[in-house]
Design a protein around this motif. Structure first.
Motif: not given
Length: 323
Positions: A240-247, A263-277, A292-293
């Motif tokens: 699981v990769v989580a990002t923050a939009e304003y980061d 690379a063949g890895v199973a990935v779930r991306h969780v975007p953090g819309e409107g959030l910061v680092h 978001c957490a």
């Protein structure tokens, strides 16, 4: 998506008397104290949202013969999962107390024992000291909780270390990894070209300062455990990769997820819309951060459940396979 309203007010309040003094203009101890004061909250063994979680501090054998501190969180009831958690703070700041609330919430939400690692920090202990501690702690977790689904997890610098552990410890079998706004490009070229390189609690200049403390020898920044976008990402556990939009690190997190998929890895991306680092530590004060957490932890929970179902279907009698 617009910046979250409460975060916008928080940033404006911090800048009311002029831009906040950056960490690079403080002493290391001053910067650590400010980070701790902003992040740490009183311990609560139980709150209204989840089961009781108890914690115990202990010392384990470190990689260089010295003691290494860990804090073990145990929810009631505890299931068959365990997490090795590596805190953020740019490899310089952050500690067990700054991330206490986040670890308790994770233990309660996942029904997992969480082992938080008090790894050595830069600049007193530059790279690879923190990584060696992280690898040692992950191996200790695997030995101490055999048969459980083992997750390696971290936020920010801790996410970078988590990836490094997977690369450096092929002997440890991880069921999954959780990477919350990971820094993976020490050149900072991607961050510098992004839309939100400054003004949102973390800047490219802050990250440059962190890398200079953590890896003072520029030649070592080419190591796969630091320059993670160029590492061999094959055979990684489901992630699981989580990002923050304003980061500033947003785009490199998205790029990491894309390269892992390639690379063949199973990935779930969780975007953090409107959030910061740093939103993972703001769950108690910013409702959007808490929401978001919860999505991040739910994505990890679903990933682990899917693996349980797959293991069960592959068992001759339908029993859950031992991990």
């Amino acid at each position: 998506m617009p910046l979250d309203r409460l975060l916008r007010h928080l940033i404006a309040w911090q800048s009311a008397d002029g831009p906040p003094v950056p960490d690079r203009e403080l002493t290391i101890e001053q910067a650590r104290e400010r980070y701790r004061a902003n992040a740490a909250h009183p311990r609560r063994d139980k709150d209204a949202s989840g089961p009781a979680v108890t914690s115990a501090d202990r010392l384990i054998d470190g990689p260089d013969g010295s003691a290494l501190g860990v804090r073990v969180y145990t929810p009631e009831p505890a299931g068959q999962r365990v997490v090795t958690f590596l805190h953020g703070g740019g490899w310089v700041l952050g500690d067990l107390d700054s991330h206490d609330g986040a670890c308790r919430a994770m233990a309660a939400a996942l029904g997992a024992v969480v082992v938080a690692v008090d790894y050595r920090r830069a600049p007193e202990f530059p790279y690879p000291a923190a990584l060696r501690d992280a690898v040692t702690a992950a191996r200790w977790t695997a030995r101490s909780f055999p048969g459980r689904a083992h997750v390696i997890a971290g936020d920010s610098a801790g996410a970078s270390l988590s990836l490094g552990v997977v690369l450096q410890a092929p002997d440890v079998r991880f069921a999954a990894q959780l990477l919350v706004y990971p820094p993976v490009d020490p050149s900072l070229m991607i961050a510098s070209a992004g839309e939100h390189s400054k003004g949102y609690l973390l800047s490219v200049e802050d990250m440059a300062w962190n890398y200079e403390r953590y890896v003072p020898d520029p030649r070592r920044r080419a190591d796969p455990a630091v320059d993670l976008l160029r590492a061999d990402l094959r055979n990684m556990p489901p992630t699981v990769v989580a990002t923050a939009e304003y980061d500033p690190l947003h785009d490199e997190g998205v790029e990491l997820a894309a390269r892992m998929r390639a690379a063949g890895v199973a990935v779930r991306h969780v975007p953090g819309e409107g959030l910061v680092h740093g939103y993972f530590l703001m769950q108690g004060i910013i409702p959007a951060a808490a929401a978001c957490a919860r999505r991040v932890i739910r994505a990890l929970d679903m990933l682990l459940n899917a693996q349980d179902a797959e293991a069960g279907s592959s068992s001759p009698r339908g029993d859950r396979g031992e991990r």
